[in-house]
Design an enzyme around this catalytic site. Structure first.
Site, PDB file in Angstrom:
ATOM      1  N   GLU A  68      48.785  49.270  50.055  1.00 39.25           N
ATOM      2  CA  GLU A  68      50.062  48.585  50.279  1.00 39.25           C
ATOM      3  C   GLU A  68      50.818  49.328  51.367  1.00 39.25           C
ATOM      4  O   GLU A  68      50.449  50.440  51.757  1.00 39.25           O
ATOM      5  CB  GLU A  68      50.868  48.503  48.976  1.00 39.25           C
ATOM      6  N   HIS A 123      62.421  42.569  49.438  1.00 34.08           N
ATOM      7  CA  HIS A 123      60.983  42.360  49.646  1.00 34.08           C
ATOM      8  C   HIS A 123      60.827  41.373  50.805  1.00 34.08           C
ATOM      9  O   HIS A 123      61.507  40.351  50.836  1.00 34.08           O
ATOM     10  CB  HIS A 123      60.336  41.804  48.374  1.00 34.08           C
ATOM     11  N   ARG A 135      58.749  48.549  54.018  1.00 34.28           N
ATOM     12  CA  ARG A 135      59.354  47.267  53.631  1.00 34.28           C
ATOM     13  C   ARG A 135      60.633  46.904  54.362  1.00 34.28           C
ATOM     14  O   ARG A 135      60.846  45.762  54.742  1.00 34.28           O
ATOM     15  CB  ARG A 135      59.691  47.327  52.149  1.00 34.28           C
ATOM     16  N   HIS A 151      64.981  42.676  45.753  1.00 36.39           N
ATOM     17  CA  HIS A 151      63.817  42.945  44.923  1.00 36.39           C
ATOM     18  C   HIS A 151      64.013  44.131  43.992  1.00 36.39           C
ATOM     19  O   HIS A 151      63.599  44.103  42.833  1.00 36.39           O
ATOM     20  CB  HIS A 151      62.635  43.190  45.864  1.00 36.39           C
ATOM     21  N   ARG A 163      62.138  52.703  48.382  1.00 31.09           N
ATOM     22  CA  ARG A 163      61.034  52.960  47.442  1.00 31.09           C
ATOM     23  C   ARG A 163      59.678  52.647  48.063  1.00 31.09           C
ATOM     24  O   ARG A 163      59.492  51.606  48.712  1.00 31.09           O
ATOM     25  CB  ARG A 163      61.212  52.079  46.202  1.00 31.09           C
ATOM     26  N   LEU A 180      56.515  50.965  38.592  1.00 32.03           N
ATOM     27  CA  LEU A 180      55.857  50.891  37.284  1.00 32.03           C
ATOM     28  C   LEU A 180      55.504  52.302  36.837  1.00 32.03           C
ATOM     29  O   LEU A 180      55.684  52.677  35.674  1.00 32.03           O
ATOM     30  CB  LEU A 180      54.603  50.012  37.372  1.00 32.03           C
TER      31      LEU A 180
END
Ligand code: FAD
Ligand code: SIN
Length: 533
Positions: free
Chosen positions: A119, A234, A280, A341, A376, A382
């Site tokens: 990612e 996002h 992002r 997001h 982030r 998570l």
């Protein structure tokens, strides 16, 4: 409505508010040491965790190292991460994931080995995923299963926390709402695990329950809110009229999807050497620039060059959901634009989830341990929920075991609940969401933020001093509070750092390394800058 001295009260050793990854992971620890109540607003599964797609980042692959995960996280945080928090995240992460696998989590594999995807801003393939793009659902399933087998953990669904009970500077539980009944829930230690605040924006990937309640309750109780200006947008949420801003995972770009403007031109290389896999905030701003340049409300995410079977197998939930909205991701480029997001800021805690209020702990997206800094790294949250949910629980256990005795107040005096016409509530909610989207969004400036303050402050004045028991109005009051704090923090940060980008202060100017702390003084939100880590 009876006076509150007559309402039902109950006592538990530990109260957890929220049943996402952070709350459930904490419950597993706490349930071994005392009675636990997990109060959650809706169904236990209704949370951001349940909808998490791309995966969970963890340094477990042969080509990866904890130190490299650390470096990538620090880099994404743009100079504002707390290094100790990050070190804890990346070094305790593998243990938390292996434990989850031992409890039955089925992450996707290639042959007999775990499959890791790439990612944005990760320098290694380190993102584990489940059932292609349903990672959060798998984690939630395993945690709920585990909690369900614990006798001392009680799940209270459709039970909304209204406010924390704080007496003499000590948190002693929370006021809960179940149906129309208000319940005083006394606890020796209370853990806030209420997730983020995406619903204060018109376009968001977050589910309906995520209205910033935990942050607003904590602020009202006197907790510090830290770095609230850092909101992550996002880049790729579905864009179409009357269709929700459904997330199209970053993992799609990790597997080769291309961003194109409405003229079909791939543009990301013009903005960053990492192209589609740039951080992002850079991708979101690049998309907005292309939308402005081409006078369009969206760009496209194009997967049509990828093998059709691979796309269907790798992203089954996204494929099927888009199909329901008449978009076939294997056959046509999909209209997308950014959406709110994640929030990097939150209730300030130390690395053990302790807040500045005795007896109150916080973990997951609602908390700010400093692990994400100003931005982030994808798929780190998570992991954050697992690592810091566990740590906050351990700290709460220590706190309870070391405290001599707990005295719970006999009476709580509350004002009579106020009422507001529901049609008006919906109107104000939309006004707040639109204002935040337009004025405190991906790109901000002093003028837009001041206009947002002008709009939000009267609502804050109107709602913050009253007590409500209608869930929609409680949510509105919380949304107004969090919107005010985000905007105030953004107005005060005269810098562009990470996800906070101001056109009137485009650079990192002196004092950019300060953190923002908003506290309540005489009922007002007041900003403090500090050298805190
Ligand atoms: P949540 O999982 O949001 O849980 C909050 C809980 O609090 C819910 O149960 C809610 O009902 C409850 N609650 C809220 N207010 C109250 C109240 N007043 N009273 C009682 N209960 C309340 N992160 C990743 O790392 N990888 C990903 O692939 C990823 N994909 C994502 C995809 C989507 C669509 C979204 C929205 C987020 C994604 N994220 C991802 C971010 C990540 O899912 C969240 O940051 C994380 O799950 C938050 O966990 P949490 O336990 O802190 O909160
Ligand atoms: C995604 O799948 O793109 C979301 C990942 C994240 O927010 O961490």
């Amino acid at each position: 409505m009876p006076p509150y001295s007559q309402v039902k009260s109950l006592t538990t050793d530990y109260l957890i508010i929220g049943s996402g990854v952070a709350g459930l992971r904490a419950a597993i620890e706490l349930g071994q040491h005392g009675t636990v109540m997990v109060a959650t607003k809706d169904l236990p599964t209704e949370s951001s965790t349940e909808y998490a797609q791309g995966g969970v980042a963890v340094a477990l692959s042969d080509e990866d190292e904890i130190g490299i995960h650390f470096e990538d996280t620090i880099k994404a945080g743009d100079g504002l991460c707390n290094e100790e928090s990050v070190r804890i995240l990346v070094s305790e992460g593998p243990e938390r994931i292996i434990e989850l696998i031992n409890w039955g989590a089925e992450f996707d594999k290639e042959g007999s080995k775990l499959a890791f995807t790439l990612e944005a801003a990760h320098s290694r393939r380190r993102v584990l995923h489940a059932h292609g793009d349903s990672t959060g659902r798998e984690i939630e399933r395993v945690l709920i299963n585990k909690v369900s087998r614990m006798e001392r953990v009680k799940k209270a669904s459709f039970t909304m926390a209204l406010d924390l009970i704080v007496e003499d500077g000590v948190c002693k539980g929370a006021l809960l709402l179940k149906g129309k009944e208000v319940i005083l829930c006394y606890s020796k230690a209370t853990l806030l695990a209420t997730g983020g605040a995406g619903q204060i924006y018109m376009r968001t990937t977050n589910p309906r329950v995520i209205t910033g309640d935990g942050m607003a309750m904590a602020f009202r109780a006197g907790a510090y809110l830290k770095d609230m200006e850092f909101v992550q947008f996002h880049p790729t949420a579905l864009y179409s009229k009357n269709v929700p801003a459904f997330l199209l995972s970053e993992a799609m770009r990790g597997e080769g999807a291309i961003l194109r403007n409405i003229n079909g031109e791939a543009f990301m290389k013009n903005y960053h050497s990492m192209g589609e896999l740039a951080p992002r905030d850079i991708v979101s701003r690049a998309i907005i620039s292309e939308m402005v340049r081409t006078q369009s409300a969206h760009v496209y995410l194009d997967l049509t060059h990828l093998d059709e079977d691979f796309v269907k197998r790798r992203f089954p939930t996204i494929y099927n959901t888009c199909l329901r909205f008449d978009f076939n991701i294997t056959k046509q480029p999909i209209p997308v634009s950014p959406a709110a997001h994640f929030i990097m800021g939150g209730v300030e805690t130390d690395v053990n989830g302790k807040t500045n209020i005795e007896g109150l702990f916080s973990a997951g997206e609602v908390a700010c341990t400093g692990v994400h800094g100003a931005n982030r790294l994808a798929s780190n949250s998570l992991l954050e929920g697992l690592v810091y949910g566990f740590r906050a629980a351990r700290e709460a256990i220590k706190y309870v075991e070391e405290s001599e005795k707990f005295l719970f107040p006999k009476l709580i005096s509350c004002e009579k609940p106020s009422e507001i016409d529901l049609e008006e509530v919906i109107k104000i909610k939309n006004d707040i969401k639109q204002t935040m989207w337009e004025k405190t969004g991906v790109i901000r400036c002093g003028e837009s933020l001041s206009k947002a303050m002008e709009k939000i402050f009267p609502y804050y004045e109107r709602f913050s001093k009253f007590f409500f028991t209608d869930p929609l109005i409680v949510e509105l009051k919380n949304m107004v509070t969090v919107a005010l704090i985000i905007t105030l923090s953004a107005l005060n940060r005269k810098n562009s750092v990470g996800a906070h980008y101001r056109t009137d202060f485009k650079e990192k100017l002196p004092s950019w390394q300060n953190h923002t702390r908003v506290i309540k003084k005489d009922g007002e939100a007041v900003v403090e800058y500090s050298g805190i880590k």
